[in-house]
Motif scaffolding. Structure first.
Motif, PDB file in Angstrom:
ATOM      1  N   LEU A 129     -22.833  -9.642   5.783  1.00 42.48           N
ATOM      2  CA  LEU A 129     -22.820  -8.497   4.870  1.00 42.48           C
ATOM      3  C   LEU A 129     -21.384  -8.116   4.541  1.00 42.48           C
ATOM      4  N   PRO A 130     -21.104  -7.807   3.286  1.00 47.51           N
ATOM      5  CA  PRO A 130     -19.744  -7.372   2.942  1.00 47.51           C
ATOM      6  C   PRO A 130     -19.508  -5.951   3.431  1.00 47.51           C
ATOM      7  N   LEU A 131     -18.229  -5.613   3.670  1.00 49.56           N
ATOM      8  CA  LEU A 131     -17.888  -4.349   4.317  1.00 49.56           C
ATOM      9  C   LEU A 131     -16.923  -3.535   3.444  1.00 49.56           C
ATOM     10  N   LEU A 132     -17.185  -2.217   3.421  1.00 47.14           N
ATOM     11  CA  LEU A 132     -16.355  -1.285   2.666  1.00 47.14           C
ATOM     12  C   LEU A 132     -15.754  -0.272   3.631  1.00 47.14           C
ATOM     13  N   LEU A 133     -14.414  -0.134   3.612  1.00 47.68           N
ATOM     14  CA  LEU A 133     -13.737   0.847   4.474  1.00 47.68           C
ATOM     15  C   LEU A 133     -13.238   1.989   3.601  1.00 47.68           C
ATOM     16  N   LYS A 134     -13.575   3.217   3.995  1.00 51.00           N
ATOM     17  CA  LYS A 134     -13.118   4.386   3.248  1.00 51.00           C
ATOM     18  C   LYS A 134     -12.227   5.232   4.152  1.00 51.00           C
ATOM     19  N   GLY A 135     -11.181   5.824   3.624  1.00 48.94           N
ATOM     20  CA  GLY A 135     -10.365   6.696   4.458  1.00 48.94           C
ATOM     21  C   GLY A 135      -9.014   6.985   3.852  1.00 48.94           C
ATOM     22  N   PRO A 136      -8.297   7.989   4.419  1.00 54.77           N
ATOM     23  CA  PRO A 136      -7.041   8.448   3.828  1.00 54.77           C
ATOM     24  C   PRO A 136      -5.893   7.459   4.037  1.00 54.77           C
ATOM     25  N   THR A 137      -4.807   7.723   3.321  1.00 57.00           N
ATOM     26  CA  THR A 137      -3.575   6.940   3.400  1.00 57.00           C
ATOM     27  C   THR A 137      -3.068   6.838   4.836  1.00 57.00           C
ATOM     28  N   LEU A 143      -9.495  -6.800   0.232  1.00 59.33           N
ATOM     29  CA  LEU A 143      -8.971  -6.213  -1.002  1.00 59.33           C
ATOM     30  C   LEU A 143      -8.655  -4.745  -0.753  1.00 59.33           C
ATOM     31  N   ASP A 144      -7.379  -4.469  -0.545  1.00 56.61           N
ATOM     32  CA  ASP A 144      -6.932  -3.120  -0.207  1.00 56.61           C
ATOM     33  C   ASP A 144      -6.871  -2.261  -1.476  1.00 56.61           C
ATOM     34  N   GLU A 145      -7.401  -1.042  -1.414  1.00 55.69           N
ATOM     35  CA  GLU A 145      -7.437  -0.125  -2.565  1.00 55.69           C
ATOM     36  C   GLU A 145      -8.113  -0.772  -3.772  1.00 55.69           C
ATOM     37  N   VAL A 146      -9.324  -1.249  -3.538  1.00 53.89           N
ATOM     38  CA  VAL A 146     -10.009  -2.026  -4.568  1.00 53.89           C
ATOM     39  C   VAL A 146     -10.282  -1.215  -5.830  1.00 53.89           C
ATOM     40  N   VAL A 147     -10.389   0.116  -5.724  1.00 51.40           N
ATOM     41  CA  VAL A 147     -10.652   0.920  -6.936  1.00 51.40           C
ATOM     42  C   VAL A 147      -9.497   0.887  -7.916  1.00 51.40           C
ATOM     43  N   GLU A 148      -8.298   0.527  -7.423  1.00 47.58           N
ATOM     44  CA  GLU A 148      -7.153   0.466  -8.332  1.00 47.58           C
ATOM     45  C   GLU A 148      -7.241  -0.719  -9.288  1.00 47.58           C
ATOM     46  N   ALA A 149      -7.961  -1.757  -8.890  1.00 49.97           N
ATOM     47  CA  ALA A 149      -7.980  -2.987  -9.679  1.00 49.97           C
ATOM     48  C   ALA A 149      -8.684  -2.795 -11.010  1.00 49.97           C
ATOM     49  N   ARG A 150      -8.489  -3.714 -11.916  1.00 51.26           N
ATOM     50  CA  ARG A 150      -9.180  -3.659 -13.190  1.00 51.26           C
ATOM     51  C   ARG A 150     -10.663  -3.865 -12.985  1.00 51.26           C
ATOM     52  N   LYS A 151     -11.451  -3.358 -13.942  1.00 44.49           N
ATOM     53  CA  LYS A 151     -12.895  -3.334 -13.798  1.00 44.49           C
ATOM     54  C   LYS A 151     -13.502  -4.719 -13.595  1.00 44.49           C
ATOM     55  N   VAL A 208     -13.444  -4.652   1.598  1.00 42.60           N
ATOM     56  CA  VAL A 208     -12.687  -3.895   0.601  1.00 42.60           C
ATOM     57  C   VAL A 208     -12.445  -2.489   1.140  1.00 42.60           C
ATOM     58  N   SER A 209     -11.419  -1.809   0.607  1.00 40.38           N
ATOM     59  CA  SER A 209     -11.171  -0.434   1.045  1.00 40.38           C
ATOM     60  C   SER A 209     -10.753   0.415  -0.133  1.00 40.38           C
ATOM     61  N   TYR A 210     -10.930   1.714   0.024  1.00 40.29           N
ATOM     62  CA  TYR A 210     -10.310   2.656  -0.909  1.00 40.29           C
ATOM     63  C   TYR A 210     -10.210   4.015  -0.250  1.00 40.29           C
ATOM     64  N   ASN A 211      -9.420   4.878  -0.901  1.00 40.62           N
ATOM     65  CA  ASN A 211      -9.194   6.218  -0.386  1.00 40.62           C
ATOM     66  C   ASN A 211     -10.002   7.205  -1.217  1.00 40.62           C
ATOM     67  N   PRO A 212     -11.125   7.722  -0.675  1.00 39.79           N
ATOM     68  CA  PRO A 212     -11.964   8.611  -1.487  1.00 39.79           C
ATOM     69  C   PRO A 212     -11.299   9.950  -1.766  1.00 39.79           C
ATOM     70  N   GLY A 213     -10.148  10.196  -1.143  1.00 37.95           N
ATOM     71  CA  GLY A 213      -9.465  11.477  -1.349  1.00 37.95           C
ATOM     72  C   GLY A 213      -8.945  11.639  -2.763  1.00 37.95           C
ATOM     73  N   TYR A 214      -8.619  10.532  -3.444  1.00 36.62           N
ATOM     74  CA  TYR A 214      -8.169  10.657  -4.824  1.00 36.62           C
ATOM     75  C   TYR A 214      -9.375  10.819  -5.713  1.00 36.62           C
ATOM     76  N   GLN A 215      -9.485  11.926  -6.372  1.00 35.15           N
ATOM     77  CA  GLN A 215     -10.610  12.167  -7.262  1.00 35.15           C
ATOM     78  C   GLN A 215     -10.245  11.660  -8.642  1.00 35.15           C
ATOM     79  N   ALA A 227     -20.768   0.353   4.707  1.00 35.02           N
ATOM     80  CA  ALA A 227     -19.549   1.152   4.586  1.00 35.02           C
ATOM     81  C   ALA A 227     -19.205   1.901   5.882  1.00 35.02           C
ATOM     82  N   ILE A 228     -17.912   2.059   6.157  1.00 43.98           N
ATOM     83  CA  ILE A 228     -17.425   2.824   7.312  1.00 43.98           C
ATOM     84  C   ILE A 228     -16.426   3.862   6.811  1.00 43.98           C
ATOM     85  N   GLU A 229     -16.556   5.084   7.302  1.00 48.77           N
ATOM     86  CA  GLU A 229     -15.608   6.152   6.977  1.00 48.77           C
ATOM     87  C   GLU A 229     -14.564   6.244   8.088  1.00 48.77           C
TER      88      GLU A 229
END
Lengths: 270, 270, 270, 270, 270, 270
Positions: free
Chosen positions: D36-44, D107-115, D150-157, D173-175
């Motif tokens: 299973l693929p894994l998503l890491l969420k959390g602050p800088t 893939l660190d900060e995957v939300v930054e990447a292009r769609k 993959v990871s991203y920081n959910p703190g940035y709205q 996903a893991i917080e």
């Protein structure tokens, strides 16, 4: 209309498991016979991709799947000139290959693609059934064995990304939805290896969460996440941990919504 | 002015079937003789493309059709330099080929193309009838056998995509609309193989749905969808299933509108 | 100031017909002698392009016309490096060719071009009269035989597309307008072959429609459309049909405006 | 769930130090086993990158990390054609290399990447586990040894940069959050060499500053900055100077907020 | 501070005519000696370009002028790699050539250029006076003979196009304005060949029109247009015609403003 | 914390003059020893670039400075493939060269750069200190001799151009400001050659103008402009002329603000 992800092997080897919930298999086959293009509509993870794999295998057709995205342009489907040994050589894209060789070409989430893609589909989806390749000067006629299938999720309300009526009206369309409860329990149990009696409360929870769509959640829990969750429990994680990792964290980043989801989960699966 | 999709073969082999509803054939032929460019306006799927195919075949002219889209640029029509054996070699686009060799060049949905396309058309649509190829330094004079035809659907109100008056005023124009009832029944029956008495209620339904355009529906049902629907019924699907797949799902994703359409359909075809 | 499209051949062979309505020919010639660049302003289809062709031929100068558009960049005018046999070879654009060889370079609808085009014109339009080619390192001095003419239609109110004052103030400018009635009747009759007495009511109608500009119509009827209309009538179409195809449909897509135009037409030409 | 940056060497050489705060190691390993693929969420700066390095080493898997950014496109992950000796040669990107050879692709900060990146991940994150390379015509099947994280920081709205539900619902996903006080003191002391009793007030200050997040500060102090600060003190800078350089200046440019932070710091570490 | 366009030849051949209105020549020369970069500010057509030509010639320096525009990028100034015989060969841009060889590099309308241009100027405009060429790995030191001059028109209020303070504060700056009346009459007469007594009312009119700037006119009449107008009169056009072509039509496209300007002109020059 | 631009030569030849105003030299050296990246914040022209030159020379390190701008992309720092003899050859960018060879890499105005630059810095600014070159497949480890320094001016409030917290929190940071009065007088006198008693009123004026920042002025007067002004006076210009050219015109284009500044100047330096 629903669809079933079947865990029992069908008669024909290599055909992905699928049990029809309605007339979708009949409709696919009729569209195929009458050479009509097909449009599948439905939410994330409800089995559209599996359905296409199933039907292509059942009809003995090669399947070419393209995940559409913001930067997917017509040339990604039709082909490009590439440099080889100092010359520019034409290389077919997946749509052109499918038209040349026959088979199902499936464009997943077609509304995501760039606008020029939709219009490239036009001459393939009227009675001409042709693919003009402007760059090479060829005009390919689709053989009887070619079928075009596209899908999108109407749940995302994005006016910038809707199909134009002049495109939509070229397809026969099927609406998909999540499975009814008993069928979903059977599928999740079969896919994860977890006993049905342990799967049942997870499906109950999923239905509760799907009802929250549009209020606190952008999208309901997919059957896929249910399979993930059941797999983790089957591997030894506690239900609480598995639900957090597979049914709560992937749905929301909002602390308040997360808390609410945990309460809903705690009420159903203490 | 209407147009007919005729299912009876005309006298001349290979000419796509078409029965004129008004003076459109005469007008096309006069424009051709007087070397005037032609603009076709009308809704999705009313037969503009078929009409051009018919007239080109009738006049014995080769036809080159280009489906325009957001990323179609002037160079896609005129040509480009490509690398061949280390050199850049000029390759004509479809418009340049048509100007060099004569014949009809048909730009379908021309308003979708990039702005530079419209302006490339200017020197071809005044009394000069020339195509300057800035990249090669050539200026081609269109032969008497060349004719430019463009089309668009004025139903889409997109101010970003309107033709500029300085472009529009270079064309003789024809307005197309859906067929009158009796003619549409005959066409749909001929194209689908379904008896006229079973097609008639479908056309009634289509006319009801077309009247909803602008209120709940972005665009009315095309003749093409009617043919799809009749084909599915002729292949054995129930009218209810066929109407859902070919006349309701392709028109709307909105649950409320879908319900309303089903009620309309149920009232006409119980 | 007006201009005439003359159907009678002038004394000099190969000079496009043109009868001056005001001092525009004198002004063009003076600007030419004093080496001043010229700006032509006026509505669609009033004859600016024909005027430039006429003057260039009369003065015995080669003419290079560039239709400007949204994607026309400075390099399209000045030139580019292209690959030939593995090397990059500089190829002059139309402006550079005109500066090297002398002659009139006419940029039609210059406001449509990209911003860098306007600024490339600056060193050519002050007392330096030079064209620096940054890419090749050359600086060309325009010979006495070079003249720059540009045009645009001030009727389009597009603040994104206005010429900057620093560009406009480098040109002597002429305002063009439609022809007076008697002159327009003569021109349309000569160009179409339709007798003047049948052309007269068409010109009356055109003047009525031009008066509607800014209210229901974005732009008035051009002399070109009048010639189209008269040509269709001369070829056998009824006036009603010809007016619809050449003077109403090219002007509007709005059903209400179309109806109003038909009423205006019916009142003048029953 | 928290994570520990351990300064004590684990049993296995070359495994980056890491002490689990919750079940994150178990969850990573189960996801790995169930493919299973894994998503890491959390602050800088809370240790997500370190955690992935730790787990990859522990499981004996090669690790490929890609820092995502605004211009990272699908082709940067999958590969490109490059010119070599006059030919175009395909060169795998990091994702393709990981799929071909097995191992963790992070893939660190995957939300930054292009769609288009998110959608390229789709066929890799359902039961197909395939990577279609449209440009080469290959379809790679991920081996059992491949895992996507993959990871991203959910703190940035940033609504423009959120993952689509259809992407998110493909991951377990893991917080992550900052460490509890005692654990953070131990880590910072171990990493900087500064005694724990001198680190303790710095951690107290950090917790005060983290509580200001969303009010005056966009983001709380990371464990990384605490290590910087302790390092500077250990090297001889006064606490006041080190706190200014490592815990205040990197957090804000606003003079008022800076003053407020200095007061908070002065109250805790006079 | 004003500037004079002198029609009398200066002592030194080949030096463009220029009579200083203030201390601008002294300031240019001092900036040159102290190796300070210079910024010229002022309206369209007031003589900034002529002034730079004059000073460069007077100081015996080669002059390289670049007209900046929206698409002018740093690489257009510094240089590019081009393909020659299969290799990429570096070709200096005009700024690099000026730094290598010495001389004045004049960037006209620098605010029009892309943002990266301004920043490329930074290392050249502080005490380092260097031009780093990142693409080639070179760092050029500007010789004593190099001077950078830039200009812009502060009259255009375009916040997207302002120079950043960090760029502006690297220049010594001079403000230019139109000439005082008597001087402008002399210049226009000398440049056009029209007697001063006929030029005087034109200058009166220009001053009236300049006072309308910001109300009905975007920009006042330039000295250049006055020279155009006087030239046309000297060549035989009536003042009325010349004023229309050179002082009214280039200023406005608005019928009401044009009428107002004609009234102003008619009152001064009946 | 302030910084001094020292005019007296330091003991070591070739080290740019610099007298520390606070602990900035000590902090730079400690960051260097602990391998921490450094962020310099401060207004235009306060000496950040000079400080970095000074420290790099003092520590005996090669310095590579990159002026960042809107179009600076990651590839400009890391490197690109270029065509050489028909092959694509990798050419290191300045950041890659600094990582390979050691030394200080200084990114001036880093917030101006494109977003992908900031993220490329991430793996270089955590404990990994690596630079992955995705295009070549290499991963460089920064040697002990490598140090990254970045700067920006927090005075510009541009939310589109702020550093993300996840980037900022990777740096030790120093705030710079203008020099105290006595130090600035000494520097300006030393750099310009003008006696201190004549410099003093200029510094008084500068302090008055700096106090206007945020009201009428976007940015205060830099020390650099003070040096320009003193240089012009030392060369013979009157204080009034020098102040206009070096302290007023570079600060504003607004006639009202210019008048106000002249009054302020006139009150201090009559």
């Amino acid at each position: 209309m629903n669809l079933h992800l079947s865990a029992t092997a069908p008669g024909k080897a290599l055909v992905p498991h699928y049990i029809p919930a309605g007339n979708e298999c009949e409709l696919f086959e009729l569209a195929w016979k009458r050479k009509l293009p097909l449009l599948l509509k439905g939410p994330t993870g409800c089995g559209k991709t599996r359905f296409v794999s199933h039907m292509a295998a059942r009809l003995g057709l090669p399947l070419s799947t393209v995940s559409c995205h913001d930067d997917l342009a017509a040339a990604d489907l039709t082909g490009r000139y590439l440099l080889k040994g100092g010359d520019t050589v034409w290389v077919d894209g997946p749509l052109t290959r499918a038209v040349r060789n026959g088979g199902v070409c499936y464009l997943d989430e077609v509304v995501e693609a760039r606008k020029d893609v939709a219009v490239v589909l036009h001459p393939l989806t009227d009675d001409r059934r042709i693919l003009p390749l402007e760059r090479t000067g060829e005009t390919l006629e689709a053989p009887a064995e070619f079928m075009l299938v596209v899908s999108y999720n109407p749940g995302y309300q994005n006016i910038l990304k809707a199909l134009k009526p002049s495109t939509k009206q070229r397809f026969v369309a099927i609406e998909f939805d999540f499975l009814p409860k008993e069928q979903e329990i059977a599928i999740v149990s079969a896919e994860s290896g977890l006993e049905e009696r342990h799967v049942a409360p997870l499906v109950n929870l999923a239905q509760r969460l799907r009802a929250m769509k549009g209020h606190d959640l952008e999208e309901g829990v997919s059957t896929r996440l249910l399979v993930y969750c059941a797999s983790l429990i089957e591997s030894g994680l506690t239900p609480r941990e598995a639900i957090s990792a597979a049914m709560i964290e992937p749905l929301t980043d909002d602390p308040d919504v997360r808390l609410a989801l945990r309460e809903v989960a705690g009420a159903i699966i203490p």
